[in-house]
Design an enzyme around this catalytic site. Structure first.
Site, PDB file in Angstrom:
ATOM      1  N   CYS A  82      37.965  50.016  22.839  1.00 14.17           N
ATOM      2  CA  CYS A  82      37.594  49.458  24.142  1.00 14.17           C
ATOM      3  C   CYS A  82      36.346  50.174  24.640  1.00 14.17           C
ATOM      4  O   CYS A  82      36.250  51.393  24.543  1.00 14.17           O
ATOM      5  CB  CYS A  82      38.725  49.627  25.157  1.00 14.17           C
ATOM      6  SG  CYS A  82      38.297  48.954  26.771  1.00 14.17           S
ATOM      7  N   LYS A 114      44.895  39.771  38.987  1.00 15.19           N
ATOM      8  CA  LYS A 114      44.922  39.667  37.515  1.00 15.19           C
ATOM      9  C   LYS A 114      45.910  40.681  36.927  1.00 15.19           C
ATOM     10  O   LYS A 114      46.750  40.347  36.090  1.00 15.19           O
ATOM     11  CB  LYS A 114      43.535  39.937  36.922  1.00 15.19           C
ATOM     12  CG  LYS A 114      43.569  40.195  35.416  1.00 15.19           C
ATOM     13  CD  LYS A 114      42.210  40.544  34.856  1.00 15.19           C
ATOM     14  CE  LYS A 114      41.764  41.952  35.017  1.00 15.19           C
ATOM     15  NZ  LYS A 114      42.262  42.905  34.024  1.00 15.19           N
ATOM     16  N   ASN A 115      45.834  41.933  37.396  1.00 16.21           N
ATOM     17  CA  ASN A 115      46.624  43.005  36.783  1.00 16.21           C
ATOM     18  C   ASN A 115      48.093  42.973  37.184  1.00 16.21           C
ATOM     19  O   ASN A 115      48.897  43.747  36.669  1.00 16.21           O
ATOM     20  CB  ASN A 115      45.984  44.362  37.099  1.00 16.21           C
ATOM     21  CG  ASN A 115      44.678  44.511  36.355  1.00 16.21           C
ATOM     22  OD1 ASN A 115      44.379  43.729  35.450  1.00 16.21           O
ATOM     23  ND2 ASN A 115      43.891  45.511  36.724  1.00 16.21           N
ATOM     24  N   ASP A 174      38.861  51.179  38.675  1.00 15.95           N
ATOM     25  CA  ASP A 174      38.303  49.824  38.574  1.00 15.95           C
ATOM     26  C   ASP A 174      37.312  49.505  39.687  1.00 15.95           C
ATOM     27  O   ASP A 174      36.757  48.404  39.719  1.00 15.95           O
ATOM     28  CB  ASP A 174      39.434  48.784  38.565  1.00 15.95           C
ATOM     29  CG  ASP A 174      40.336  48.917  37.352  1.00 15.95           C
ATOM     30  OD1 ASP A 174      41.447  48.364  37.373  1.00 15.95           O
ATOM     31  OD2 ASP A 174      39.925  49.596  36.390  1.00 15.95           O
ATOM     32  N   ARG A 202      41.734  54.218  24.542  1.00 14.13           N
ATOM     33  CA  ARG A 202      42.905  53.663  25.244  1.00 14.13           C
ATOM     34  C   ARG A 202      44.102  53.569  24.303  1.00 14.13           C
ATOM     35  O   ARG A 202      44.549  52.483  23.946  1.00 14.13           O
ATOM     36  CB  ARG A 202      42.574  52.313  25.838  1.00 14.13           C
ATOM     37  CG  ARG A 202      41.474  52.395  26.887  1.00 14.13           C
ATOM     38  CD  ARG A 202      41.162  51.069  27.507  1.00 14.13           C
ATOM     39  NE  ARG A 202      42.192  50.628  28.445  1.00 14.13           N
ATOM     40  CZ  ARG A 202      42.131  49.469  29.101  1.00 14.13           C
ATOM     41  NH1 ARG A 202      41.114  48.647  28.895  1.00 14.13           N
ATOM     42  NH2 ARG A 202      43.075  49.117  29.947  1.00 14.13           N
ATOM     43  N   ARG A 261      36.579  37.144  32.918  1.00 11.96           N
ATOM     44  CA  ARG A 261      37.878  37.696  32.527  1.00 11.96           C
ATOM     45  C   ARG A 261      38.702  38.095  33.749  1.00 11.96           C
ATOM     46  O   ARG A 261      39.926  38.042  33.719  1.00 11.96           O
ATOM     47  CB  ARG A 261      37.710  38.956  31.685  1.00 11.96           C
ATOM     48  CG  ARG A 261      36.954  38.776  30.390  1.00 11.96           C
ATOM     49  CD  ARG A 261      37.130  39.995  29.569  1.00 11.96           C
ATOM     50  NE  ARG A 261      38.559  40.122  29.281  1.00 11.96           N
ATOM     51  CZ  ARG A 261      38.988  40.497  28.100  1.00 11.96           C
ATOM     52  NH1 ARG A 261      38.117  40.812  27.170  1.00 11.96           N
ATOM     53  NH2 ARG A 261      40.269  40.573  27.850  1.00 11.96           N
TER      54      ARG A 261
HETATM   55  C1  EPZ Z   1      45.523  49.258  33.631  1.00 12.93           C
HETATM   56  O1  EPZ Z   1      45.189  49.500  32.255  1.00 12.93           O
HETATM   57  C2  EPZ Z   1      44.556  48.174  34.119  1.00 12.93           C
HETATM   58  N1  EPZ Z   1      44.697  46.989  33.294  1.00 12.93           N
HETATM   59  C3  EPZ Z   1      43.109  48.682  34.025  1.00 12.93           C
HETATM   60  O2  EPZ Z   1      42.255  47.705  34.624  1.00 12.93           O
HETATM   61  C4  EPZ Z   1      42.978  49.963  34.839  1.00 12.93           C
HETATM   62  O3  EPZ Z   1      41.691  50.497  34.646  1.00 12.93           O
HETATM   63  C5  EPZ Z   1      44.021  50.999  34.360  1.00 12.93           C
HETATM   64  O4  EPZ Z   1      45.346  50.446  34.424  1.00 12.93           O
HETATM   65  C6  EPZ Z   1      44.005  52.254  35.209  1.00 12.93           C
HETATM   66  O5  EPZ Z   1      44.213  51.950  36.541  1.00 12.93           O
HETATM   67  C7  EPZ Z   1      45.712  46.124  33.557  1.00 12.93           C
HETATM   68  O6  EPZ Z   1      46.545  46.324  34.411  1.00 12.93           O
HETATM   69  C8  EPZ Z   1      45.767  44.885  32.721  1.00 12.93           C
HETATM   70  P1  EPZ Z   1      46.583  53.161  31.745  1.00 12.93           P
HETATM   71  P2  EPZ Z   1      46.155  50.388  31.326  1.00 12.93           P
HETATM   72  O7  EPZ Z   1      47.573  53.051  30.647  1.00 12.93           O
HETATM   73  O8  EPZ Z   1      47.547  50.236  31.767  1.00 12.93           O
HETATM   74  C9  EPZ Z   1      45.657  56.966  29.023  1.00 12.93           C
HETATM   75  C10 EPZ Z   1      40.473  46.167  34.808  1.00 12.93           C
HETATM   76  O9  EPZ Z   1      39.268  46.437  35.002  1.00 12.93           O
HETATM   77  N2  EPZ Z   1      46.788  56.501  28.194  1.00 12.93           N
HETATM   78  O10 EPZ Z   1      47.104  53.347  33.120  1.00 12.93           O
HETATM   79  O11 EPZ Z   1      45.796  50.073  29.933  1.00 12.93           O
HETATM   80  C11 EPZ Z   1      44.479  55.985  28.991  1.00 12.93           C
HETATM   81  O12 EPZ Z   1      43.660  56.179  27.881  1.00 12.93           O
HETATM   82  C12 EPZ Z   1      41.278  47.030  33.808  1.00 12.93           C
HETATM   83  O13 EPZ Z   1      41.090  45.275  35.393  1.00 12.93           O
HETATM   84  C13 EPZ Z   1      47.221  57.305  27.168  1.00 12.93           C
HETATM   85  O14 EPZ Z   1      46.667  58.382  26.903  1.00 12.93           O
HETATM   86  O15 EPZ Z   1      45.635  51.866  31.694  1.00 12.93           O
HETATM   87  C14 EPZ Z   1      43.796  56.288  30.321  1.00 12.93           C
HETATM   88  O16 EPZ Z   1      42.972  57.395  30.181  1.00 12.93           O
HETATM   89  C15 EPZ Z   1      40.433  47.919  32.986  1.00 12.93           C
HETATM   90  N3  EPZ Z   1      48.286  56.859  26.418  1.00 12.93           N
HETATM   91  C16 EPZ Z   1      44.969  56.620  31.240  1.00 12.93           C
HETATM   92  O17 EPZ Z   1      46.066  56.984  30.392  1.00 12.93           O
HETATM   93  C17 EPZ Z   1      48.927  55.666  26.680  1.00 12.93           C
HETATM   94  O18 EPZ Z   1      49.875  55.305  25.964  1.00 12.93           O
HETATM   95  C18 EPZ Z   1      45.409  55.475  32.159  1.00 12.93           C
HETATM   96  O19 EPZ Z   1      45.537  54.312  31.382  1.00 12.93           O
HETATM   97  C19 EPZ Z   1      48.465  54.877  27.734  1.00 12.93           C
HETATM   98  C20 EPZ Z   1      47.395  55.319  28.493  1.00 12.93           C
END
Ligand code: EPZ
Length: 420
Positions: free
Chosen positions: A115, A22-23, A306, A120, A398
């Site tokens: 969320c 999915k991701n 995850d 996020r 999802r």
């Molecule tokens: C991806 O989300 C995945 N989603 C998530 O999977 C996964 O949990 C996450 O990466 C971490 O591995 C998809 O790929 C669609 P991040 P993403 O930006 O990219 C902070 C699932 O269950 N952050 O890597 O949105 C954020 O708050 C889902 O399949 C900022 O502070 O996650 C978090 O603490 C859930 N500022 C950390 O970084 C930003 O601009 C990592 O988030 C962006 C992120």
């Protein structure tokens, strides 16, 4: 609303094939907006999230056809506005910003809302676009990015919680059509980021360093169409391995990249389970004696956030006191209260869960709150005595293709109860 009903205590055995990721599918489908030419993506899992992305592409003007796992997209003309109604259903919609900015030099997308798994923000995505020379404006619930011209830059995308996966994807997709060289420091190394970079390079992009913390992107004038197979879903694979550990007589997951799941198989091997891997499959079985585990979630190649909820379900019946610390989404513990309703003994101390293993769990009606938490409740239900009923299973749909059917193929007594 549908529910999933599980009659627990039936051992699992046999093998199961893993679906496409999915991701990986979501950003790769968004990347098709970068060219006018046709793109063909194979092994796209049939999920509500990939359906949402297809709706967004169609809404942006692309021609999209879908048939049994293959999605063909031709984005000859594209709009640069993705409205709230379409975007609100899925946070990952934010990853159309980069391709639209790269191709149209402007994009307006509804800001992602709250969320349940925690805060996020997308500040790092926007910081990356600004570094490429785009102006960023947030107004009326939308984020608008625009630039008459984009120029290559050196950008550090590492945030307080480490690298950002979709942030790296988004800035990379904007940078491939940006004049000059862009260097992304602190890039995410997830296999899904590598899969996207491989697809973009097939379209004619010039990206080096995918899978490392430093990406070097040489901008090109335009991209052409391409064909691509999505990588296997390592989180689905991990979820089934935990299912096999929690109540299995030995199950095999097939069509998987063992290297992508190493953090999970290492954790299972350290708490009482035998792991046998071959080139494209992994078998998990019991060692006869479980033990406690100390685990922290980290960016790839660390232990994936995850898979944290699923491990909570497993460790709830492992011997001893286990400790899990969530470093990526510190509040991502909605499953704890529900697992405790099933008899688990767990305490939360900030971002750390302390789990006292119990001999058995009991079936109960429980509520799913997010994708991975709902998977954890299903896994606990497989182990529990009696009947567990998981409601709000739309969360599961999802991100898991036919989860209940696949578990049933492995011998689980599980059924989907249609909502009225
Ligand atoms: C991806 O989300 C995945 N989603 C998530 O999977 C996964 O949990 C996450 O990466 C971490 O591995 C998809 O790929 C669609 P991040 P993403 O930006 O990219 C902070 C699932 O269950 N952050 O890597 O949105 C954020 O708050 C889902 O399949 C900022 O502070 O996650 C978090 O603490 C859930 N500022 C950390 O970084 C930003 O601009 C990592 O988030 C962006 C992120």
């Amino acid at each position: 609303m549908d529910k999933i009903r599980i009659h627990g205590g039936h051992p699992l055995s046999g093998s199961i094939k893993i679906s496409g990721s999915k991701n990986s599918a979501l950003p790769i489908l968004a990347a098709t907006l970068l060219t006018r030419e046709p793109c063909t993506i194979h092994r796209v899992p049939d999920l509500s999230d990939t359906n949402y992305m297809v709706q967004i592409l169609t809404h942006l003007g692309a021609q999209v056809e879908r048939a049994s796992g293959t999605v063909s997209v031709t984005a000859d003309r594209v709009e640069s506005l993705a409205p709230y109604d379409v975007v609100r259903k899925m946070r990952a919609s934010v990853c159309v910003l980069g391709p639209l900015l790269g191709r149209c030099k402007e994009a307006t997308v509804s800001m992602p809302g709250g969320c349940i798994i925690g805060d996020r923000p997308i500040d790092l995505h926007l910081k990356g676009f600004e570094a490429l020379g785009a102006a960023v404006r947030v107004e009326g619930g939308n984020v608008k990015v625009f630039a008459p011209r984009l120029r290559g830059a050196v950008i550090n995308l590492r945030g307080k919680f480490g690298p950002t996966v979709l942030g790296t994807d988004n800035v990379m997709m904007a940078a491939v059509l940006t004049e000059g060289t862009t260097v992304i420091e602190g890039a995410a190394q997830e296999p899904e980021v590598v899969d996207l970079a491989n697809f973009l390079n097939k379209m004619g992009a010039k990206i080096e360093g995918a899978g490392t913390r430093r990406l070097i992107i040489e901008g090109v004038r335009e991209l052409h169409g391409a064909e691509h197979d999505i990588i296997p879903d390592r989180i689905e694979a991990g979820t089934f391995l935990v299912a096999g550990a929690i109540c299995g007589k030995g199950i095999t997951v097939e069509r998987v990249e063992p290297g992508h799941v190493e953090a999970v198989t290492n954790a299972l091997a350290s708490c009482g389970f035998r792991i046998e891997s071959s080139a494209r499959s992994i078998t998990v079985s019991s060692n006869g004696q479980t033990s406690p585990l100390e685990l922290v979630t980290d960016p790839y190649p660390g232990f994936p956030t995850d898979m944290q909820a699923q491990m909570c379900a497993l460790l709830s019946t492992n011997d001893g006191i286990s400790v899990i610390t969530e470093n990526i989404f510190p509040q991502r513990y909605m499953h704890i209260a529900e697992l405790k309703r099933m008899g688990a003994q767990m305490q939360l101390e900030g971002a750390t869960a302390v789990i006292q293993g119990v001999d058995r769990l009991f079936g109960a009606p429980v509520m799913a709150s997010d994708l991975r938490a709902s998977a954890a409740l299903v896994l606990a239900g497989l182990k529990a005595e009696g009947v567990t009923e998981v409601s709000r299973v739309y969360h599961i749909d999802r991100g898991y293709e036919r989860l209940d059917e696949k578990l049933s193929e492995l011998g689980a007594h599980i059924e989907r109860v249609k909502g009225t």
